[in-house]
Motif scaffolding. Structure first.
Motif, PDB file in Angstrom:
ATOM      1  N   THR A 200      77.489  76.357  48.455  1.00  0.00           N
ATOM      2  CA  THR A 200      78.077  75.599  47.343  1.00  0.00           C
ATOM      3  C   THR A 200      77.329  75.680  46.016  1.00  0.00           C
ATOM      4  OG1 THR A 200      76.868  73.610  48.025  1.00  0.00           O
ATOM      5  CG2 THR A 200      79.107  73.896  48.896  1.00  0.00           C
ATOM      6  N   GLY A 201      76.022  75.880  46.034  1.00  0.00           N
ATOM      7  CA  GLY A 201      75.227  75.746  44.814  1.00  0.00           C
ATOM      8  C   GLY A 201      75.668  76.646  43.680  1.00  0.00           C
ATOM      9  N   ALA A 202      75.658  77.952  43.930  1.00  0.00           N
ATOM     10  CA  ALA A 202      75.992  78.886  42.858  1.00  0.00           C
ATOM     11  C   ALA A 202      77.440  78.741  42.412  1.00  0.00           C
ATOM     12  CB  ALA A 202      75.733  80.321  43.320  1.00  0.00           C
ATOM     13  N   LEU A 203      78.348  78.565  43.355  1.00  0.00           N
ATOM     14  CA  LEU A 203      79.764  78.450  42.997  1.00  0.00           C
ATOM     15  C   LEU A 203      80.049  77.191  42.189  1.00  0.00           C
ATOM     16  CD1 LEU A 203      81.271  79.825  46.291  1.00  0.00           C
ATOM     17  CD2 LEU A 203      81.691  80.733  43.994  1.00  0.00           C
ATOM     18  N   SER A 204      79.366  76.097  42.499  1.00  0.00           N
ATOM     19  CA  SER A 204      79.506  74.891  41.690  1.00  0.00           C
ATOM     20  C   SER A 204      78.976  75.133  40.285  1.00  0.00           C
ATOM     21  CB  SER A 204      78.771  73.715  42.347  1.00  0.00           C
ATOM     22  OG  SER A 204      78.885  72.549  41.571  1.00  0.00           O
ATOM     23  N   GLY A 205      77.819  75.832  40.199  1.00  0.00           N
ATOM     24  CA  GLY A 205      77.230  76.118  38.890  1.00  0.00           C
ATOM     25  C   GLY A 205      78.083  77.030  38.042  1.00  0.00           C
ATOM     26  N   ILE A 206      78.661  78.054  38.662  1.00  0.00           N
ATOM     27  CA  ILE A 206      79.473  79.028  37.921  1.00  0.00           C
ATOM     28  C   ILE A 206      80.781  78.404  37.439  1.00  0.00           C
ATOM     29  CG2 ILE A 206      80.785  81.178  38.141  1.00  0.00           C
ATOM     30  CD1 ILE A 206      78.579  81.987  40.254  1.00  0.00           C
ATOM     31  N   THR A 207      81.425  77.638  38.309  1.00  0.00           N
ATOM     32  CA  THR A 207      82.737  77.071  37.974  1.00  0.00           C
ATOM     33  C   THR A 207      82.646  75.780  37.180  1.00  0.00           C
ATOM     34  OG1 THR A 207      82.840  75.789  40.045  1.00  0.00           O
ATOM     35  CG2 THR A 207      83.727  78.042  40.078  1.00  0.00           C
ATOM     36  N   GLY A 208      81.499  75.103  37.248  1.00  0.00           N
ATOM     37  CA  GLY A 208      81.357  73.807  36.602  1.00  0.00           C
ATOM     38  C   GLY A 208      82.091  72.699  37.334  1.00  0.00           C
ATOM     39  N   LEU A 209      82.446  72.933  38.597  1.00  0.00           N
ATOM     40  CA  LEU A 209      83.248  71.968  39.344  1.00  0.00           C
ATOM     41  C   LEU A 209      82.396  71.068  40.230  1.00  0.00           C
ATOM     42  CD1 LEU A 209      86.186  74.251  40.575  1.00  0.00           C
ATOM     43  CD2 LEU A 209      86.191  72.648  38.638  1.00  0.00           C
ATOM     44  N   ALA A 210      82.690  69.764  40.195  1.00  0.00           N
ATOM     45  CA  ALA A 210      82.142  68.833  41.175  1.00  0.00           C
ATOM     46  C   ALA A 210      82.822  69.100  42.508  1.00  0.00           C
ATOM     47  CB  ALA A 210      82.377  67.392  40.727  1.00  0.00           C
ATOM     48  N   TYR A 211      82.305  68.495  43.594  1.00  0.00           N
ATOM     49  CA  TYR A 211      82.755  68.873  44.926  1.00  0.00           C
ATOM     50  C   TYR A 211      84.242  68.620  45.171  1.00  0.00           C
ATOM     51  CZ  TYR A 211      78.241  70.180  46.908  1.00  0.00           C
ATOM     52  OH  TYR A 211      77.083  70.828  47.202  1.00  0.00           O
ATOM     53  N   GLY A 212      84.800  67.544  44.620  1.00  0.00           N
ATOM     54  CA  GLY A 212      86.207  67.257  44.849  1.00  0.00           C
ATOM     55  C   GLY A 212      87.093  68.409  44.449  1.00  0.00           C
ATOM     56  N   ASP A 213      86.877  68.947  43.256  1.00  0.00           N
ATOM     57  CA  ASP A 213      87.672  70.080  42.771  1.00  0.00           C
ATOM     58  C   ASP A 213      87.251  71.385  43.437  1.00  0.00           C
ATOM     59  OD1 ASP A 213      89.307  68.627  41.001  1.00  0.00           O
ATOM     60  OD2 ASP A 213      87.723  68.607  39.484  1.00  0.00           O
ATOM     61  N   LEU A 214      85.941  71.540  43.670  1.00  0.00           N
ATOM     62  CA  LEU A 214      85.433  72.772  44.275  1.00  0.00           C
ATOM     63  C   LEU A 214      86.107  73.028  45.618  1.00  0.00           C
ATOM     64  CD1 LEU A 214      83.083  74.870  43.578  1.00  0.00           C
ATOM     65  CD2 LEU A 214      81.772  73.650  45.327  1.00  0.00           C
ATOM     66  N   TYR A 215      86.257  71.979  46.411  1.00  0.00           N
ATOM     67  CA  TYR A 215      86.822  72.115  47.752  1.00  0.00           C
ATOM     68  C   TYR A 215      88.347  72.224  47.746  1.00  0.00           C
ATOM     69  CZ  TYR A 215      82.469  71.648  50.336  1.00  0.00           C
ATOM     70  OH  TYR A 215      81.224  71.885  50.872  1.00  0.00           O
ATOM     71  N   ASP A 216      88.951  72.091  46.579  1.00  0.00           N
ATOM     72  CA  ASP A 216      90.404  72.207  46.470  1.00  0.00           C
ATOM     73  C   ASP A 216      90.872  73.617  46.132  1.00  0.00           C
ATOM     74  OD1 ASP A 216      91.065  69.649  47.154  1.00  0.00           O
ATOM     75  OD2 ASP A 216      91.189  68.894  45.095  1.00  0.00           O
ATOM     76  N   VAL A 217      89.921  74.541  45.936  1.00  0.00           N
ATOM     77  CA  VAL A 217      90.280  75.906  45.534  1.00  0.00           C
ATOM     78  C   VAL A 217      90.052  76.850  46.715  1.00  0.00           C
ATOM     79  CG1 VAL A 217      89.890  77.759  43.857  1.00  0.00           C
ATOM     80  CG2 VAL A 217      89.563  75.370  43.169  1.00  0.00           C
ATOM     81  N   PRO A 218      91.103  77.333  47.351  1.00  0.00           N
ATOM     82  CA  PRO A 218      90.940  78.181  48.539  1.00  0.00           C
ATOM     83  C   PRO A 218      90.106  79.432  48.279  1.00  0.00           C
ATOM     84  CG  PRO A 218      93.224  77.471  48.313  1.00  0.00           C
ATOM     85  CD  PRO A 218      92.524  77.068  47.049  1.00  0.00           C
ATOM     86  N   GLU A 219      90.259  80.023  47.092  1.00  0.00           N
ATOM     87  CA  GLU A 219      89.492  81.236  46.782  1.00  0.00           C
ATOM     88  C   GLU A 219      87.994  80.952  46.716  1.00  0.00           C
ATOM     89  OE1 GLU A 219      93.650  81.794  45.333  1.00  0.00           O
ATOM     90  OE2 GLU A 219      92.153  80.184  45.212  1.00  0.00           O
ATOM     91  N   VAL A 220      87.626  79.740  46.264  1.00  0.00           N
ATOM     92  CA  VAL A 220      86.216  79.349  46.248  1.00  0.00           C
ATOM     93  C   VAL A 220      85.686  79.248  47.674  1.00  0.00           C
ATOM     94  CG1 VAL A 220      84.607  77.471  45.719  1.00  0.00           C
ATOM     95  CG2 VAL A 220      86.252  78.221  44.000  1.00  0.00           C
ATOM     96  N   PHE A 262      80.528  64.335  43.200  1.00  0.00           N
ATOM     97  CA  PHE A 262      79.176  64.861  43.433  1.00  0.00           C
ATOM     98  C   PHE A 262      79.040  66.269  42.873  1.00  0.00           C
ATOM     99  CE2 PHE A 262      75.974  67.173  45.836  1.00  0.00           C
ATOM    100  CZ  PHE A 262      74.902  66.306  45.798  1.00  0.00           C
ATOM    101  N   LYS A 263      77.901  66.524  42.238  1.00  0.00           N
ATOM    102  CA  LYS A 263      77.629  67.836  41.666  1.00  0.00           C
ATOM    103  C   LYS A 263      76.425  68.464  42.353  1.00  0.00           C
ATOM    104  CE  LYS A 263      79.411  66.604  37.086  1.00  0.00           C
ATOM    105  NZ  LYS A 263      79.098  66.486  35.641  1.00  0.00           N
ATOM    106  N   ALA A 264      76.545  69.712  42.705  1.00  0.00           N
ATOM    107  CA  ALA A 264      75.422  70.436  43.298  1.00  0.00           C
ATOM    108  C   ALA A 264      74.246  70.461  42.325  1.00  0.00           C
ATOM    109  CB  ALA A 264      75.847  71.861  43.653  1.00  0.00           C
ATOM    110  N   SER A 265      73.042  70.527  42.875  1.00  0.00           N
ATOM    111  CA  SER A 265      71.848  70.497  42.021  1.00  0.00           C
ATOM    112  C   SER A 265      71.825  71.659  41.039  1.00  0.00           C
ATOM    113  CB  SER A 265      70.584  70.515  42.878  1.00  0.00           C
ATOM    114  OG  SER A 265      70.528  71.682  43.672  1.00  0.00           O
ATOM    115  N   MET A 266      72.404  72.790  41.420  1.00  0.00           N
ATOM    116  CA  MET A 266      72.426  73.932  40.507  1.00  0.00           C
ATOM    117  C   MET A 266      73.285  73.628  39.286  1.00  0.00           C
ATOM    118  SD  MET A 266      72.612  77.907  41.757  1.00  0.00           S
ATOM    119  CE  MET A 266      71.555  77.553  43.147  1.00  0.00           C
ATOM    120  N   LEU A 267      74.413  72.971  39.495  1.00  0.00           N
ATOM    121  CA  LEU A 267      75.255  72.572  38.367  1.00  0.00           C
ATOM    122  C   LEU A 267      74.549  71.522  37.522  1.00  0.00           C
ATOM    123  CD1 LEU A 267      77.829  72.504  36.711  1.00  0.00           C
ATOM    124  CD2 LEU A 267      78.841  70.982  38.437  1.00  0.00           C
TER     125      LEU A 267
END
Length: 335
Positions: A200-220, A262-267
């Motif tokens: 999750t770390g890098a993908l959260s940082g790249i997309t700027g998404l908190a976990y709620g939105d991050l987990y809603d994107v199948p491609e992620v 929630f936001k990953a520490s990288m974000l």
């Protein structure tokens, strides 16, 4: 470390929120603890007013010793390293005079590779590796919300043994209210947690998404699991025994019990304009992959993307921020 003593002289190198939880509880248990933090204001606050740890049962004020560095200190029995990964070399070099021939230097940092930096500066025989699930949030200077119940810490020797010195540290930490287990598969534990960070770390940082939105994107999710699968292949090539073989499991574990915001520490680091720990997470997978001949194109791409984001946030246009020497930048050698 002098095995005949019940009370240890302990330095928490990087006494932020998590370091204060460990240092505060160890001090309350009677150990001689020094909290090291570069903030002179925080150090003054801790020395004058003590450390407040907030638990579900209420607040606890603990008298502590704090300093901005280790200068003038005699050798410690144990140094717990909790600085940001990219500050490890600098912090240990500054603390060198407090590292004696029997000092144990134990990393509880995120990622993989700190043990190599410690070995280079303090000597291979000093190294103990740890991973912790303890949490802490500093809500105001000197006050930390502590999460310790049901949050174990695992420690072990780099060679995979649970030595007497490791068992002694585990006993001392557990007696202080920090459940700690001496592990005979510490590298497996390290990689188990590394997979969660890889997911999750890098993908959260790249997309700027908190976990709620991050987990809603199948491609992620698909990309995350591809990165984890690569890391699992690297671990297998290195002879590391993991606790699972399903690349979707670390992705699921990463988000369990966390609020949508929630936001990953990288974000969080990127939002502050700070350097991330990418070299010690996905970057570690790339380095180990190179070492064992395992291709890691997904993780290599995530590293490149995060470094590009870091560069875009540099305060001076066209010039990189100062970075401490990182493993991928040529040092001897990464939650």
């Amino acid at each position: 470390m002098t095995s005949g003593r019940d009370v240890m002289r302990i330095c928490i190198l990087g006494a932020g929120s998590l370091g204060c939880v460990f240092g505060g509880l160890l001090a309350a248990a009677g150990h001689d603890v020094l909290l090291v933090n570069r903030s002179a204001d925080l150090v003054e606050r801790l020395n004058s007013g003590g450390l407040t740890l907030a638990f579900d049962s209420g607040d606890r004020v603990i008298p502590v010793q704090a300093a901005t560095d280790c200068r003038g200190r005699v050798a410690f029995d144990l140094i717990v390293v909790l600085v940001k990964s990219f500050h490890t070399r600098e912090a240990l070099a500054a603390a060198r005079e407090a590292i004696g021939p029997e000092t144990v230097v134990m990393s509880l940092q995120n990622g993989l590779g700190h043990e190599d930096v410690i070995a280079e500066i303090a000597g291979p025989s000093s190294v103990v590796i740890g991973k912790t699930y303890v949490g802490g949030v500093m809500v105001s200077p000197g006050k930390v919300v502590a999460g310790v119940v049901g949050k174990p810490t695992y420690i072990g020797e780099p060679d995979g043994t649970a030595s007497e010195r490791v068992r002694r540290i585990a006993r001392a930490f557990s007696a202080a209210g920090l459940e700690t287990l001496a592990s005979d598969r510490i590298m497996g534990v390290v990689w188990d947690k590394l997979l969660v960070n890889v997911a999750t770390g890098a993908l959260s940082g790249i997309t700027g998404l908190a976990y709620g939105d991050l987990y809603d994107v199948p491609e992620v999710a698909e990309c995350a699991c591809a990165a984890v699968r690569e890391a699992m292949e690297v671990a297998a090539a290195a002879g590391i025994a993991l606790s699972c073989d399903d690349p979707y499991r670390p992705w699921r574990i990463a988000g369990e019990g966390l609020p949508p915001g929630f936001k990953a520490s990288m974000l969080q680091s990127l939002e502050k304009g700070s350097t991330t720990e990418i070299d010690f997470v996905n970057g570690a997978v790339v380095r180990w992959g190179d070492r064992y001949g395992v291709p890691t194109p997904v993780n290599r791409t995530l590293v490149a993307a995060i470094k590009g984001v870091e560069r875009s946030l540099a305060p001076t246009h066209g010039r990189s921020r100062r970075r401490d020497e990182s493993p991928t930048a040529g040092s001897a050698i990464i939650r």
